[in-house]
Motif scaffolding. Sequence first.
Motif, PDB file in Angstrom:
ATOM      1  N   ILE A  69       7.908   6.546 -11.497  1.00 43.44           N
ATOM      2  CA  ILE A  69       7.691   5.182 -10.947  1.00 43.44           C
ATOM      3  C   ILE A  69       9.590   5.841  -9.972  1.00 43.44           C
ATOM      4  O   ILE A  69       9.662   5.793  -8.854  1.00 43.44           O
ATOM      5  N   GLU A  70      10.578   5.812 -10.918  1.00 42.24           N
ATOM      6  CA  GLU A  70      12.170   5.922  -9.850  1.00 42.24           C
ATOM      7  C   GLU A  70      12.110   7.260  -9.255  1.00 42.24           C
ATOM      8  O   GLU A  70      12.645   7.060  -8.164  1.00 42.24           O
ATOM      9  N   SER A  71      11.436   8.271  -9.200  1.00 44.23           N
ATOM     10  CA  SER A  71      11.255   9.308  -8.481  1.00 44.23           C
ATOM     11  C   SER A  71      10.596   9.604  -7.718  1.00 44.23           C
ATOM     12  O   SER A  71      10.415  10.391  -6.361  1.00 44.23           O
ATOM     13  N   LYS A  72       9.883   8.593  -8.200  1.00 43.13           N
ATOM     14  CA  LYS A  72       8.945   8.444  -7.050  1.00 43.13           C
ATOM     15  C   LYS A  72       8.733   7.729  -5.699  1.00 43.13           C
ATOM     16  O   LYS A  72       8.307   7.666  -4.373  1.00 43.13           O
ATOM     17  N   THR A  73       9.781   6.439  -6.033  1.00 42.29           N
ATOM     18  CA  THR A  73       9.686   5.583  -4.850  1.00 42.29           C
ATOM     19  C   THR A  73      11.875   5.415  -4.724  1.00 42.29           C
ATOM     20  O   THR A  73      12.031   4.361  -4.089  1.00 42.29           O
ATOM     21  N   ARG A 119       1.032   6.091  -7.232  1.00 42.36           N
ATOM     22  CA  ARG A 119       0.049   6.774  -7.315  1.00 42.36           C
ATOM     23  C   ARG A 119      -0.151   8.809  -7.007  1.00 42.36           C
ATOM     24  O   ARG A 119      -1.097   9.217  -8.133  1.00 42.36           O
ATOM     25  N   SER A 120       0.725   8.978  -6.775  1.00 36.66           N
ATOM     26  CA  SER A 120       1.154  10.014  -6.565  1.00 36.66           C
ATOM     27  C   SER A 120       1.481  11.180  -7.801  1.00 36.66           C
ATOM     28  O   SER A 120       1.833  12.160  -7.939  1.00 36.66           O
ATOM     29  N   SER A 121       1.808  10.076  -8.544  1.00 37.56           N
ATOM     30  CA  SER A 121       1.949  10.948 -10.373  1.00 37.56           C
ATOM     31  C   SER A 121       1.188  11.171 -10.580  1.00 37.56           C
ATOM     32  O   SER A 121       0.046  10.295 -10.666  1.00 37.56           O
ATOM     33  N   ARG A 122       1.324  12.639 -11.508  1.00 39.69           N
ATOM     34  CA  ARG A 122      -0.242  12.719 -11.661  1.00 39.69           C
ATOM     35  C   ARG A 122      -0.547  12.267 -12.915  1.00 39.69           C
ATOM     36  O   ARG A 122      -1.529  11.969 -13.903  1.00 39.69           O
ATOM     37  N   PHE A 123       0.369  11.038 -13.749  1.00 31.72           N
ATOM     38  CA  PHE A 123       0.410  10.311 -15.227  1.00 31.72           C
ATOM     39  C   PHE A 123      -0.775   8.860 -14.628  1.00 31.72           C
ATOM     40  O   PHE A 123      -0.766   8.147 -15.103  1.00 31.72           O
ATOM     41  N   VAL A 124      -0.674   8.848 -13.522  1.00 29.72           N
ATOM     42  CA  VAL A 124      -0.823   7.534 -13.294  1.00 29.72           C
ATOM     43  C   VAL A 124      -1.674   7.495 -12.314  1.00 29.72           C
ATOM     44  O   VAL A 124      -1.992   8.377 -11.022  1.00 29.72           O
ATOM     45  N   ASN A 125      -3.432   6.654 -12.745  1.00 26.77           N
ATOM     46  CA  ASN A 125      -5.217   6.364 -12.220  1.00 26.77           C
ATOM     47  C   ASN A 125      -4.538   5.240 -10.781  1.00 26.77           C
ATOM     48  O   ASN A 125      -5.501   5.970  -9.770  1.00 26.77           O
ATOM     49  N   GLN A 126      -4.398   4.099 -11.377  1.00 24.28           N
ATOM     50  CA  GLN A 126      -4.241   3.297 -10.110  1.00 24.28           C
ATOM     51  C   GLN A 126      -3.172   2.615 -10.803  1.00 24.28           C
ATOM     52  O   GLN A 126      -2.035   2.578 -11.761  1.00 24.28           O
ATOM     53  N   VAL A 127      -2.926   1.379  -9.325  1.00 22.30           N
ATOM     54  CA  VAL A 127      -1.544   0.938  -9.434  1.00 22.30           C
ATOM     55  C   VAL A 127      -1.611  -0.424  -8.605  1.00 22.30           C
ATOM     56  O   VAL A 127      -2.190   0.073  -7.274  1.00 22.30           O
ATOM     57  N   VAL A 128      -1.523  -1.428  -9.238  1.00 20.10           N
ATOM     58  CA  VAL A 128      -1.275  -2.646  -8.267  1.00 20.10           C
ATOM     59  C   VAL A 128      -0.307  -3.321  -7.761  1.00 20.10           C
ATOM     60  O   VAL A 128       0.617  -3.701  -8.992  1.00 20.10           O
ATOM     61  N   LEU A 129       0.421  -3.188  -6.848  1.00 21.22           N
ATOM     62  CA  LEU A 129       1.882  -3.758  -7.360  1.00 21.22           C
ATOM     63  C   LEU A 129       1.614  -5.438  -6.810  1.00 21.22           C
ATOM     64  O   LEU A 129       1.371  -5.997  -5.941  1.00 21.22           O
ATOM     65  N   ILE A 130       2.812  -6.087  -7.277  1.00 21.30           N
ATOM     66  CA  ILE A 130       2.809  -7.769  -7.526  1.00 21.30           C
ATOM     67  C   ILE A 130       3.762  -8.129  -6.774  1.00 21.30           C
ATOM     68  O   ILE A 130       4.792  -7.312  -6.714  1.00 21.30           O
ATOM     69  N   ALA A 163      13.657   0.948   0.324  1.00 19.52           N
ATOM     70  CA  ALA A 163      14.786  -0.119   0.040  1.00 19.52           C
ATOM     71  C   ALA A 163      14.891  -0.821  -1.403  1.00 19.52           C
ATOM     72  O   ALA A 163      14.177  -0.867  -1.962  1.00 19.52           O
ATOM     73  N   GLN A 164      16.072  -0.952  -1.669  1.00 21.77           N
ATOM     74  CA  GLN A 164      16.157  -1.725  -2.896  1.00 21.77           C
ATOM     75  C   GLN A 164      15.622  -2.803  -3.612  1.00 21.77           C
ATOM     76  O   GLN A 164      14.838  -2.838  -4.496  1.00 21.77           O
ATOM     77  N   TYR A 165      15.496  -3.803  -2.355  1.00 18.96           N
ATOM     78  CA  TYR A 165      14.059  -4.904  -2.069  1.00 18.96           C
ATOM     79  C   TYR A 165      12.795  -4.304  -2.735  1.00 18.96           C
ATOM     80  O   TYR A 165      12.309  -4.821  -2.995  1.00 18.96           O
ATOM     81  N   GLU A 166      12.360  -3.010  -1.669  1.00 19.74           N
ATOM     82  CA  GLU A 166      11.102  -2.752  -2.295  1.00 19.74           C
ATOM     83  C   GLU A 166      10.950  -1.926  -3.445  1.00 19.74           C
ATOM     84  O   GLU A 166      10.411  -1.427  -4.108  1.00 19.74           O
ATOM     85  N   LYS A 167      12.206  -1.620  -4.331  1.00 14.95           N
ATOM     86  CA  LYS A 167      11.607  -0.500  -6.238  1.00 14.95           C
ATOM     87  C   LYS A 167      11.237  -1.436  -6.669  1.00 14.95           C
ATOM     88  O   LYS A 167      11.926  -2.789  -6.597  1.00 14.95           O
ATOM     89  N   VAL A 168      10.168  -1.168  -7.630  1.00 15.86           N
ATOM     90  CA  VAL A 168       9.616  -1.574  -8.633  1.00 15.86           C
ATOM     91  C   VAL A 168      10.568  -1.969  -9.852  1.00 15.86           C
ATOM     92  O   VAL A 168      11.050  -1.154  -9.934  1.00 15.86           O
ATOM     93  N   LYS A 169      10.584  -2.926  -9.637  1.00 17.43           N
ATOM     94  CA  LYS A 169      12.312  -3.597 -11.553  1.00 17.43           C
ATOM     95  C   LYS A 169      11.534  -3.861 -12.868  1.00 17.43           C
ATOM     96  O   LYS A 169      11.695  -2.966 -13.382  1.00 17.43           O
ATOM     97  N   SER A 179       1.426  -1.831  -0.206  1.00 11.25           N
ATOM     98  CA  SER A 179       0.063  -0.197   0.244  1.00 11.25           C
ATOM     99  C   SER A 179       0.863   1.639  -0.208  1.00 11.25           C
ATOM    100  O   SER A 179       0.470   2.961  -0.748  1.00 11.25           O
ATOM    101  N   PRO A 180       1.570   1.310   0.806  1.00 10.94           N
ATOM    102  CA  PRO A 180       2.331   2.821   1.049  1.00 10.94           C
ATOM    103  C   PRO A 180       2.996   3.039  -0.370  1.00 10.94           C
ATOM    104  O   PRO A 180       3.795   4.051  -0.723  1.00 10.94           O
TER     105      PRO A 180
END
Length: 621
Positions: A565-569, A505-516, A573-579, A498-499
């Motif tokens: 994504i890179e700027s917002k996150t 989602r705070s990006s103005r270009f993102v409507n919805q996001v689901v982490l997997i 920690a490295q293991y939490e970042k979206v690859k 969720s965090p």
Amino acid sequence: MTEADQQLNIAITQEAPRGKPLLDDEPQTLAELFIKAVQKHRRPDALNFKRDGKWRSFSSEEFMTRAGHVALGLYSLGLRSGDKAAILAANSPEWSLADAGCQLAGVIDVPLYTTLSPDSIRYIVSDSGAKLLFVDNLASYERVSGSLGDFAALASLVFFHDDGGNVANAMSIEGLEERGRSLEEERPTLLAELQTAGSANDVATLIYTSGTTGEPKGVMLTHANIISNVIDSGEKYTFSAADVPLSVLPLSHVFERSAMYLYILNGMAVHYAESIDKIPDNLREVRPTIFVGVPRIFEKVYARAKLNSAEGGRFRERIFDWAIETASYCARAKEDGRPISIIMAFKHTLADRLVFSKLRDFFGGRLRYCITGGAALSDDIYLIFMGAGIPLMQGYGLTETSPVVSSNNPFEVKVGTVGKPIRNTKIRIASDGEIEVSGPGVTPGYYNKETATLEAFTADGWFRTGDIGEIDTEGFLRITDRKKELLKTSGGKYIAPSPIEGMIRSSRFVNQVVLIGNERKFPAALIVPNFEMLRSYAKHKNLDLRTPSQFCSSPAVNDLMERQIESKTEALAQYEKVKKFVLLENELTVDGGEMTPTLKIKRRVVDEKYKSLIDRLYEEN
């Protein structure tokens, strides 16, 4: 400021100090709540609704008279104390009449979301054993009638805005009231007998959870659960009979249901929004002082304001961005107790004139409180609204807690938290980080589910919320994630989705996001872009992109999204970042089955629906 606004401010300023009981003698049942509230506040405009282009009103006396006739009408159809009546309808005065009628008769009502599938409605009606169904109109009934045809227990149908046509055992709500009036003539003391027969520990309503992780469960809420929560959560604010709320969330949602009781108890003039699409118009017409909504509403308001600025040209967009930065800075400084310099104060005044005033005007221009819950509110949205002069208060709760557990309020507020516990409610953090709750608002259990009830409570009787959180040194509660939704990578790292989703989602270009990424090597994301913002971006960059498919497959758009994504996150920690990520052409919706009626993501459904896409995403790595 108009004369009406001045009178409103005077009424609120002269209000009794916070913490004074709403009534000298607190009600024990919801029937008493309705009766005592009407006796104290005799309003000609208690319930307000728009039909045929005009706002119309029920007086408090008319509401109670009609609710009494509904109660007697239910009795005439054979419903007795403890029987169930389901309600499948959008917000309207009739919804409230049905609810009040059930409470006066001792009938347990079972609210149903209008967005539920016929199969879900079939399950709930069957599991609850409802004997009667209130429904909006014939079209609403026909959508689900195929699922309800063989239920012998469901003996009667009552239509709010139809006479039922040729449907067997159907009548209009006016017809039900007429039956009640006839019975009142025969037995003039019966209504009083019904109203006083119930006790505080009787079940008042049966609310089925949305079922994000499995089969819906019927949460039993007693009169004592609901009334204690209404009074104890209301103590956090200075509400007044001069306040004007706009009812937007579905009344089948326990959050809005509780808010409605709070409005009635305080003698407010309630206004029902016509529909989701009409909310902007209704806000301008009603000009509410109280607005209760889920975070998604405020995110969409901000996204729309941002889009309007982008469509006005680069200069207007820069002015908007500068104003938002100013709002966030000033709100954060106020939170931290830091002084605001003369220069920054001047900037804020200028930003208020250029941007903030328009944002406030969207809500009608006289909001005292926006209260939000039901999902996580991003810190950015909170700071923007607070800095713009729109007091946005976040709270936390569950259906099982009637619902409020904690809440910020204008007297005690802290960014990133859901406030301190309401009066008479206690919270603690278990060894694994799960939030546990004890208090008068906690459900006695799930209907027809003894095992699930036992599993929901600790050995010493505290309710397990399923949420992970922490309590800071000042007593503020912070939610970090859902216990059942934590992702565990194949490397053994736990990730709270969720965090991270909130950051992206705070990006103005993102409507919805689901982490997997559960049991996978790394986290990835499914992202639904904000196509309106992307169209503005494409125009600015001279990109020939028009359809969602073109946007999602565009290398330029994917590169933009990767940078976002890179700027917002970057703080993760490295293991939490979206690859890896993939852009989806279609929004996740309730009708599509990917979201609950309270707009929470059904992760299990998303995982199943997009399994092949997710598998491909990891294979490509």
